[in-house]
Motif scaffolding. Structure first.
Motif, PDB file in Angstrom:
ATOM      1  N   LEU A 149       4.400   5.668  21.014  1.00 25.29           N
ATOM      2  CA  LEU A 149       6.414   5.415  21.681  1.00 25.29           C
ATOM      3  C   LEU A 149       6.811   7.022  21.532  1.00 25.29           C
ATOM      4  CD1 LEU A 149       7.908   2.515  19.101  1.00 25.29           C
ATOM      5  CD2 LEU A 149       7.640   2.996  21.378  1.00 25.29           C
ATOM      6  N   GLY A 150       5.536   8.381  21.022  1.00 28.17           N
ATOM      7  CA  GLY A 150       5.814   9.583  21.493  1.00 28.17           C
ATOM      8  C   GLY A 150       6.029   9.683  20.191  1.00 28.17           C
ATOM      9  N   ALA A 151       6.209   9.974  19.221  1.00 29.82           N
ATOM     10  CA  ALA A 151       6.998  10.522  18.030  1.00 29.82           C
ATOM     11  C   ALA A 151       5.731  10.957  17.097  1.00 29.82           C
ATOM     12  CB  ALA A 151       7.228   9.363  16.866  1.00 29.82           C
ATOM     13  N   ARG A 152       5.360  12.164  17.050  1.00 26.61           N
ATOM     14  CA  ARG A 152       5.058  13.250  16.869  1.00 26.61           C
ATOM     15  C   ARG A 152       5.369  13.453  14.963  1.00 26.61           C
ATOM     16  NH1 ARG A 152       3.263  16.750  19.450  1.00 26.61           N
ATOM     17  NH2 ARG A 152       3.875  17.635  21.409  1.00 26.61           N
ATOM     18  N   ARG A 153       6.008  12.478  14.060  1.00 27.62           N
ATOM     19  CA  ARG A 153       6.131  12.862  13.207  1.00 27.62           C
ATOM     20  C   ARG A 153       6.710  11.357  12.202  1.00 27.62           C
ATOM     21  NH1 ARG A 153       6.286  15.539   8.563  1.00 27.62           N
ATOM     22  NH2 ARG A 153       7.487  16.140   6.912  1.00 27.62           N
ATOM     23  N   MET A 154       5.972  10.408  11.493  1.00 23.33           N
ATOM     24  CA  MET A 154       6.361   9.448  10.264  1.00 23.33           C
ATOM     25  C   MET A 154       6.793   9.552   9.724  1.00 23.33           C
ATOM     26  SD  MET A 154       6.354   6.077  11.380  1.00 23.33           S
ATOM     27  CE  MET A 154       4.596   5.627  11.586  1.00 23.33           C
ATOM     28  N   VAL A 155       7.909   9.215   9.228  1.00 28.44           N
ATOM     29  CA  VAL A 155       9.190   9.396   8.049  1.00 28.44           C
ATOM     30  C   VAL A 155       9.436   7.597   7.326  1.00 28.44           C
ATOM     31  CG1 VAL A 155      10.034  11.184   8.516  1.00 28.44           C
ATOM     32  CG2 VAL A 155      11.422   9.332   8.919  1.00 28.44           C
ATOM     33  N   LEU A 156       9.931   8.106   6.439  1.00 26.83           N
ATOM     34  CA  LEU A 156       9.639   6.760   5.599  1.00 26.83           C
ATOM     35  C   LEU A 156      10.370   6.876   3.948  1.00 26.83           C
ATOM     36  CD1 LEU A 156       7.697   5.386   2.573  1.00 26.83           C
ATOM     37  CD2 LEU A 156       6.208   6.522   4.556  1.00 26.83           C
ATOM     38  N   ASN A 157      11.665   5.745   3.686  1.00 31.77           N
ATOM     39  CA  ASN A 157      12.380   6.263   2.531  1.00 31.77           C
ATOM     40  C   ASN A 157      11.626   4.609   1.320  1.00 31.77           C
ATOM     41  OD1 ASN A 157      14.455   3.646   2.590  1.00 31.77           O
ATOM     42  ND2 ASN A 157      14.427   4.898   4.103  1.00 31.77           N
ATOM     43  N   THR A 158      11.457   4.582   0.080  1.00 36.64           N
ATOM     44  CA  THR A 158      11.344   3.560  -0.961  1.00 36.64           C
ATOM     45  C   THR A 158      12.366   3.983  -2.023  1.00 36.64           C
ATOM     46  OG1 THR A 158       9.452   1.923  -0.699  1.00 36.64           O
ATOM     47  CG2 THR A 158       8.852   4.277  -1.438  1.00 36.64           C
ATOM     48  N   ARG A 159      11.527   2.469  -2.713  1.00 37.55           N
ATOM     49  CA  ARG A 159      12.333   2.668  -4.235  1.00 37.55           C
ATOM     50  C   ARG A 159      11.350   2.969  -4.828  1.00 37.55           C
ATOM     51  NH1 ARG A 159      13.610  -2.220  -3.788  1.00 37.55           N
ATOM     52  NH2 ARG A 159      12.299  -3.115  -5.785  1.00 37.55           N
ATOM     53  N   LEU A 160      11.465   3.677  -5.933  1.00 35.94           N
ATOM     54  CA  LEU A 160      10.595   4.294  -7.477  1.00 35.94           C
ATOM     55  C   LEU A 160       9.561   3.092  -7.652  1.00 35.94           C
ATOM     56  CD1 LEU A 160      12.680   7.480  -8.764  1.00 35.94           C
ATOM     57  CD2 LEU A 160      10.581   7.330  -6.937  1.00 35.94           C
ATOM     58  N   ASP A 161      10.272   1.638  -7.997  1.00 29.19           N
ATOM     59  CA  ASP A 161       9.781   0.796  -8.515  1.00 29.19           C
ATOM     60  C   ASP A 161       8.035   0.206  -7.554  1.00 29.19           C
ATOM     61  OD1 ASP A 161      12.032  -0.353  -6.339  1.00 29.19           O
ATOM     62  OD2 ASP A 161      11.775  -2.072  -7.358  1.00 29.19           O
ATOM     63  N   LEU A 162       8.075   0.621  -6.323  1.00 34.20           N
ATOM     64  CA  LEU A 162       7.893  -0.172  -5.542  1.00 34.20           C
ATOM     65  C   LEU A 162       6.295   0.997  -5.532  1.00 34.20           C
ATOM     66  CD1 LEU A 162      10.075  -1.170  -2.579  1.00 34.20           C
ATOM     67  CD2 LEU A 162       8.846  -2.752  -4.271  1.00 34.20           C
ATOM     68  N   VAL A 163       5.715   1.037  -6.836  1.00 29.31           N
ATOM     69  CA  VAL A 163       4.434   1.532  -7.045  1.00 29.31           C
ATOM     70  C   VAL A 163       3.013   1.553  -6.141  1.00 29.31           C
ATOM     71  CG1 VAL A 163       4.903   1.802  -9.577  1.00 29.31           C
ATOM     72  CG2 VAL A 163       3.915   0.079  -9.058  1.00 29.31           C
ATOM     73  N   GLU A 164       2.429  -0.219  -5.575  1.00 31.97           N
ATOM     74  CA  GLU A 164       2.015   0.198  -4.563  1.00 31.97           C
ATOM     75  C   GLU A 164       1.702   0.698  -3.460  1.00 31.97           C
ATOM     76  OE1 GLU A 164       2.609  -3.424  -7.549  1.00 31.97           O
ATOM     77  OE2 GLU A 164       3.845  -2.538  -5.791  1.00 31.97           O
ATOM     78  N   ALA A 165       3.406   0.472  -2.554  1.00 28.54           N
ATOM     79  CA  ALA A 165       3.370   0.928  -1.724  1.00 28.54           C
ATOM     80  C   ALA A 165       3.908   2.213  -1.400  1.00 28.54           C
ATOM     81  CB  ALA A 165       5.292   0.541  -1.078  1.00 28.54           C
ATOM     82  N   ARG A 166       3.879   2.835  -2.596  1.00 26.91           N
ATOM     83  CA  ARG A 166       4.160   4.559  -3.134  1.00 26.91           C
ATOM     84  C   ARG A 166       2.566   5.057  -2.941  1.00 26.91           C
ATOM     85  NH1 ARG A 166       6.965   5.297  -7.585  1.00 26.91           N
ATOM     86  NH2 ARG A 166       6.578   8.190  -7.769  1.00 26.91           N
TER      87      ARG A 166
END
Length: 169
Positions: free
Chosen positions: A116-133
């Motif tokens: 899609l043309g992105a050069r950087r990926m960003v994300l936000n999450t919660r601290l309790d979602l330890v598996e995702a982090r």
């Protein structure tokens, strides 16, 4: 089940399988946050107006991962601007965790963002979602300053996308 049993492909966010995965995702994260099972009505409310329509080209992409044809995982990317895409709704059903699918899904989402043309990926999450982090850190994401605000945002990550991924798109 192994990594080779997985197939990950773009799919509209509103197909029956994609919708079921999005419902399971919301149920999982909301139930963990509330420390009780989310009700069907709460899941419906959470999915109403959640911006999923942005998960279609040219503004984004939604992917569904399958094992032997069974829907097992999902995730999306949304372009934030000309350089950045945001990773969102990354979810692997519990029965399929630990099989390597999450890493494959993350790689496929990065390729979709680059296409899609992105050069950087960003994300936000919660601290309790330890598996995702843990998945994000294993995938090369590093903590970054907050780029947005919201009630369920506690930590932010970013990653430069490889030039090879961008060229593949």
């Amino acid at each position: 089940m192994t990594r080779t049993d997985w197939t990950i492909r773009p799919e509209r966010y509103d197909t029956p399988d994609a919708t079921a995965l999005r419902r399971d995702y919301y149920d999982d994260v909301a139930s963990r946050y509330w420390r009780r099972p989310a009700t069907a009505a709460e899941i419906d409310e959470g999915l109403t107006g959640d911006g999923a329509e942005q998960l279609t080209p040219p503004t984004g992409q939604f992917l569904v991962g399958r094992v032997d044809g069974r829907p097992a995982a999902c995730g999306g990317v949304v372009l934030l601007d000309g350089e950045r895409a945001e990773l969102t709704r990354v979810f692997v059903r519990h029965a399929f965790r630990g099989t390597g699918g999450a890493a494959l899904l993350l790689e496929a989402l990065e390729s979709a963002a680059a296409a899609l043309g992105a050069r950087r990926m960003v994300l936000n999450t919660r601290l309790d979602l330890v598996e995702a982090r843990a998945l994000y850190v294993r995938g090369g994401y590093r903590e970054i300053p907050a780029y947005c605000e919201g009630p369920y945002m506690e930590i932010w990550y970013g990653k430069e996308l490889r030039a090879a991924s961008r060229a593949a798109g």
